[in-house]
Scaffold this active site. Structure first.
Site, PDB file in Angstrom:
ATOM      1  N   ARG A   1      18.559 -22.410 -27.427  1.00 19.79           N
ATOM      2  CA  ARG A   1      18.821 -21.454 -26.175  1.00 19.79           C
ATOM      3  C   ARG A   1      17.847 -20.375 -26.215  1.00 19.79           C
ATOM      4  O   ARG A   1      17.559 -19.747 -27.450  1.00 19.79           O
ATOM      5  CB  ARG A   1      20.287 -20.916 -26.262  1.00 19.79           C
ATOM      6  CG  ARG A   1      21.178 -21.784 -25.357  1.00 19.79           C
ATOM      7  CD  ARG A   1      22.774 -21.092 -25.520  1.00 19.79           C
ATOM      8  NE  ARG A   1      22.871 -20.405 -24.296  1.00 19.79           N
ATOM      9  CZ  ARG A   1      23.564 -20.777 -23.124  1.00 19.79           C
ATOM     10  NH1 ARG A   1      23.598 -21.972 -23.124  1.00 19.79           N
ATOM     11  NH2 ARG A   1      23.811 -20.038 -22.378  1.00 19.79           N
TER      12      ARG A   1
ATOM     13  N   LYS B   1      26.760 -15.625 -18.136  1.00 15.35           N
ATOM     14  CA  LYS B   1      26.945 -15.269 -16.853  1.00 15.35           C
ATOM     15  C   LYS B   1      28.330 -14.381 -16.398  1.00 15.35           C
ATOM     16  O   LYS B   1      28.479 -13.624 -15.792  1.00 15.35           O
ATOM     17  CB  LYS B   1      27.005 -16.477 -15.946  1.00 15.35           C
ATOM     18  CG  LYS B   1      25.479 -16.921 -15.367  1.00 15.35           C
ATOM     19  CD  LYS B   1      25.745 -18.255 -14.662  1.00 15.35           C
ATOM     20  CE  LYS B   1      25.599 -19.555 -15.408  1.00 15.35           C
ATOM     21  NZ  LYS B   1      25.533 -20.739 -14.717  1.00 15.35           N
TER      22      LYS B   1
ATOM     23  N   GLU C   1      25.039 -24.305 -12.818  1.00 12.13           N
ATOM     24  CA  GLU C   1      26.436 -24.402 -12.168  1.00 12.13           C
ATOM     25  C   GLU C   1      26.303 -23.095 -11.154  1.00 12.13           C
ATOM     26  O   GLU C   1      25.924 -22.112 -11.844  1.00 12.13           O
ATOM     27  CB  GLU C   1      27.454 -24.043 -13.237  1.00 12.13           C
ATOM     28  CG  GLU C   1      28.762 -24.064 -12.600  1.00 12.13           C
ATOM     29  CD  GLU C   1      30.114 -24.173 -13.616  1.00 12.13           C
ATOM     30  OE1 GLU C   1      29.772 -24.216 -14.518  1.00 12.13           O
ATOM     31  OE2 GLU C   1      31.092 -23.822 -13.157  1.00 12.13           O
TER      32      GLU C   1
HETATM   33  P1  ATP Z   1      25.824 -19.162 -19.072  1.00 14.23           P
HETATM   34  O1  ATP Z   1      26.259 -19.501 -20.723  1.00 14.23           O
HETATM   35  O2  ATP Z   1      24.986 -18.110 -19.022  1.00 14.23           O
HETATM   36  O3  ATP Z   1      26.831 -19.159 -18.138  1.00 14.23           O
HETATM   37  P2  ATP Z   1      25.372 -21.777 -18.625  1.00 14.23           P
HETATM   38  O4  ATP Z   1      24.680 -22.770 -19.986  1.00 14.23           O
HETATM   39  O5  ATP Z   1      26.735 -21.999 -18.429  1.00 14.23           O
HETATM   40  O6  ATP Z   1      24.714 -20.390 -18.966  1.00 14.23           O
HETATM   41  P3  ATP Z   1      24.265 -23.312 -16.423  1.00 14.23           P
HETATM   42  O7  ATP Z   1      24.415 -23.033 -15.139  1.00 14.23           O
HETATM   43  O8  ATP Z   1      25.347 -24.519 -16.869  1.00 14.23           O
HETATM   44  O9  ATP Z   1      24.509 -22.213 -17.390  1.00 14.23           O
HETATM   45  O10 ATP Z   1      22.811 -23.791 -17.029  1.00 14.23           O
HETATM   46  C1  ATP Z   1      21.820 -24.541 -16.351  1.00 14.23           C
HETATM   47  C2  ATP Z   1      20.800 -24.738 -17.373  1.00 14.23           C
HETATM   48  O11 ATP Z   1      20.118 -23.929 -18.085  1.00 14.23           O
HETATM   49  C3  ATP Z   1      21.421 -25.716 -18.459  1.00 14.23           C
HETATM   50  O12 ATP Z   1      20.706 -26.986 -18.780  1.00 14.23           O
HETATM   51  C4  ATP Z   1      21.603 -24.795 -19.493  1.00 14.23           C
HETATM   52  O13 ATP Z   1      21.431 -25.550 -20.854  1.00 14.23           O
HETATM   53  C5  ATP Z   1      20.389 -23.995 -19.415  1.00 14.23           C
HETATM   54  N1  ATP Z   1      20.445 -22.591 -19.860  1.00 14.23           N
HETATM   55  C6  ATP Z   1      21.541 -21.703 -19.964  1.00 14.23           C
HETATM   56  N2  ATP Z   1      21.111 -20.522 -20.436  1.00 14.23           N
HETATM   57  C7  ATP Z   1      20.266 -20.942 -21.243  1.00 14.23           C
HETATM   58  C8  ATP Z   1      19.425 -20.170 -22.145  1.00 14.23           C
HETATM   59  N3  ATP Z   1      19.693 -18.983 -22.593  1.00 14.23           N
HETATM   60  N4  ATP Z   1      18.328 -20.537 -22.581  1.00 14.23           N
HETATM   61  C9  ATP Z   1      17.814 -21.833 -22.273  1.00 14.23           C
HETATM   62  N5  ATP Z   1      18.468 -22.474 -21.531  1.00 14.23           N
HETATM   63  C10 ATP Z   1      19.689 -22.301 -20.982  1.00 14.23           C
HETATM   64 MG    MG Z   2      27.260 -24.171 -18.063  1.00 15.08          MG
END
Ligand code: ATP
Ligand code: MG
Length: 568
Positions: free
Chosen positions: A268, A278, A42
């Site tokens: 994760r 983020k 995102e």
């Molecule tokens: P955050 O919680 O940091 O805002 P998010 O999951 O909202 O992260 P996205 O932009 O939706 O961030 O993530 C894009 C991809 O990266 C998704 O498939 C998510 O599962 C993966 N991802 C995000 N954080 C991690 C992590 N700590 N370890 C592994 N994969 C991750």
């Molecule tokens: Mg997300």
């Protein structure tokens, strides 16, 4: 064969994990001829080390199995998204060494299709427009222990829902006034199946679609359909989406989608002493705790890059930690080990004096031919550098004492030390300023000691680094420590901001570097001998005013622990 532990992964980096097994089976059984994965960020922040794991999983598996990986922005929340993030994410993925198949994709480019599918669901009695207020809806939803109740609008005629949905799209209603919900099961033990919201009204412009829409699909109504449109075979995400999988599958089953992707979840990646949300990273930026998303103390890809991490080290780390079915915390020392290992093998050596102390050689010629030194002790292919030498040098203030015991293996009055890549010297006197502080050390050069032991048999105890006074270039050097003092800053009840390390940044304004370092290109990596690994800052470094960031110190705490494994 399933691989379960991070330690197992480390000893056999290319070994199986459960995703590899699934894909292998799917290809063997002929379910798919070619796999398609996607990385779906995102665009609401910069990518961080956790995303690097997801990137390495999605792009890595595609690469390994001869498939392709898409880059798709999951841009269904326009309020928090921006073009800056869209650009930084592309840059970071490329910098890590991956290339997506086809164009950059956007969930928003499928909005018209999603809307058509929303109509399809309503027409098939699988969705309805609900007029409950957000508070009422919460009340009807029930709890983890109690079932929900049907919305009074659940059984309104499809024709009425269709009319209201069209009017929602046309902007007739205020935010929160109505939503489109799937008609599934208000008594489901899985809360995600209790008539989840598919569309909500948001009166905000979108960075891609402008003012075309005032209703936006939810993550759940978008993600699986995006995968299906793109022919994604394995939709790999993190564990928090496990409970969403039944909804993902329900939508795929109930819509005339062009393909049937499947969702798989893995744990994760979290590292100690780090926050990887983020929202929290944004708070650090917004409150000026760090200088920006790419501040070298940030666990963002851009921050790691500016800190001097290499794509190879990050990719290696992601492979080392493995891919498992449970969340865990990996010791950040393991990441540090990965970069140290890379730089130890690949970074040229150089000398930088952080706290300059003048050293005058009584017997060295004012003009001396430059010395030569290898750029790397075991990499002849990296060549040599020229090292100017004269009777006026600088050494580090911490490498000299008027008196010291035997443990101090540096320069002491009346004793000898070797100047790295140069001669053995002996300190004979000091000059002090009015305040009594040592202003210069007077020393003698021992002739015939270039690459040789002294002829009189009195060997120096240690080796110190130095620069030549006339040619050394003043430099700014930034030394870093961890941003947080606590190994788990955001996992307890305390505010993560209360664990900020006040000494995470030390700026040394008047360091001196040898000419070869000043001439380095931005982003060139070095080992400053006896100090650590440093990188020429990608924004601010120039030959006239060198700026270096400390990447990591020399001592390997991870290897020191015997490499017995992370806790994931
Ligand atoms: P955050 O919680 O940091 O805002 P998010 O999951 O909202 O992260 P996205 O932009 O939706 O961030 O993530 C894009 C991809 O990266 C998704 O498939 C998510 O599962 C993966 N991802 C995000 N954080 C991690 C992590 N700590 N370890 C592994 N994969 C991750
Ligand atoms: Mg997300």
């Amino acid at each position: 064969m399933e691989s379960t532990t991070a330690a197992g992964e480390r000893s056999a980096p290319a070994s199986n994990n459960f995703l590899r097994s699934i894909i292998t089976d799917d290809l063997k059984s002929g379910r798919y001829e070619r796999i398609v994965t996607r990385f779906p960020p995102e665009p609401n922040g910069y990518l961080h080390i956790g995303h690097a794991k997801s990137i390495s999983v999605n792009f890595g598996l595609a690469e390994e199995f001869g498939g392709v990986c898409h880059l798709r922005f999951d841009d269904t929340n326009p309020e928090k998204e921006s073009q800056e993030f869209i650009e930084s994410i592309q840059e970071d993925v490329r910098w890590l060494g991956y290339e997506w198949a086809g164009p950059v994709r956007y969930a928003s480019s499928y909005f018209e299709q999603f809307y058509a599918w929303a109509i399809h669901l309503v027409e098939h009695d699988k969705a309805y427009v609900c007029d409950l207020s957000p508070d009422e809806a919460r009340e009807y939803r029930g709890t983890l222990t109690e079932p929900g109740r049907n919305s009074p609008y659940r059984d309104r005629p499809a024709s009425e829902s269709l009319d209201l949905l069209r009017r929602m799209r046309d902007g007739e209603f205020a935010e929160g006034e109505r939503v489109l919900r799937a008609k599934i099961d208000m008594a489901s033990p899985n809360m995600n199946l209790r008539d989840p919201i598919l569309y909500r009204i948001r009166r905000v412009a979108h960075h891609q679609t402008g003012d075309a829409w005032c209703i936006y699909p939810t993550y759940d109504f978008a993600h699986g359909q995006e995968d299906a449109i793109e022919g994604v075979t394995h939709s790999i995400c993190t564990l928090e989406f496990e409970d969403h999988r039944p909804l993902y599958e329900w939508l795929i089953e109930n819509l005339p989608v062009p393909s049937r992707p499947r969702q798989y979840e893995f744990g994760r990646l979290n590292t100690s002493y780090t926050v990887t949300s983020k929202r929290k990273l944004k708070q650090l930026v917004d409150e000026g705790i760090v200088a920006g998303w790419d501040d070298p103390r940030m666990p963002t890809i851009a921050g790691l890059r500016r800190r001097g991490y290499t794509p190879a080290a990050i990719r290696h780390f992601c492979e080392m930690v493995g891919t498992s079915r449970s969340d865990g915390v990996v010791d950040v020392a393991m990441l540090e080990h990965a970069i140290r290992d890379d730089l130890n093998q690949n970074a040229p050596r150089g000398m930088c004096v952080l706290r300059p102390l003048r050293l005058k050689l009584r017997n060295a010629p004012a003009q001396h031919l430059p010395l030569r030194a290898p750029a790397h002790p075991s990499r002849d292919d990296l060549g040599e550098r020229e090292l100017p030498f004269s009777g006026e040098l600088y050494i580090d203030r911490e490498d000299f004492r008027e008196e010291a015991n035997k443990k101090f293996k540096r320069l002491v009055l009346g004793k000898r030390v070797r100047l790295r890549n140069a001669y053995v010297i002996e300190a004979v006197d000091v000059e002090k300023d009015e305040s009594g502080e040592i202003a210069a050390v007077i020393a003698d050069l021992i002739e015939g000691t270039l690459g040789e032991d002294p002829a009189d048999g009195i060997k120096p105890k240690g080796v110190i680094h130095w620069v030549e006074a006339g040619s050394a270039v003043p430099a700014t050097v930034r030394l870093y420590d961890r941003l947080f003092t606590d190994p788990a800053p955001d996992r307890g009840s305390a505010d993560f901001m209360s664990f900020l390390n006040a000494e995470s940044l030390t700026v040394v304004e008047h360091a001196l570097v040898e000419p070869a370092l000043a001439a380095a290109a931005p982003e060139a990596h070095f080992q400053f001998e006896r100090e650590g690994y440093f990188v020429a800052d990608r924004q601010e470094h120039s030959a006239e005013h060198p700026v270096f960031n400390e990447t990591i110190g020399l001592r390997d705490v991870w290897a020191g622990k015997g490499n017995t494994g992370g806790s994931q």
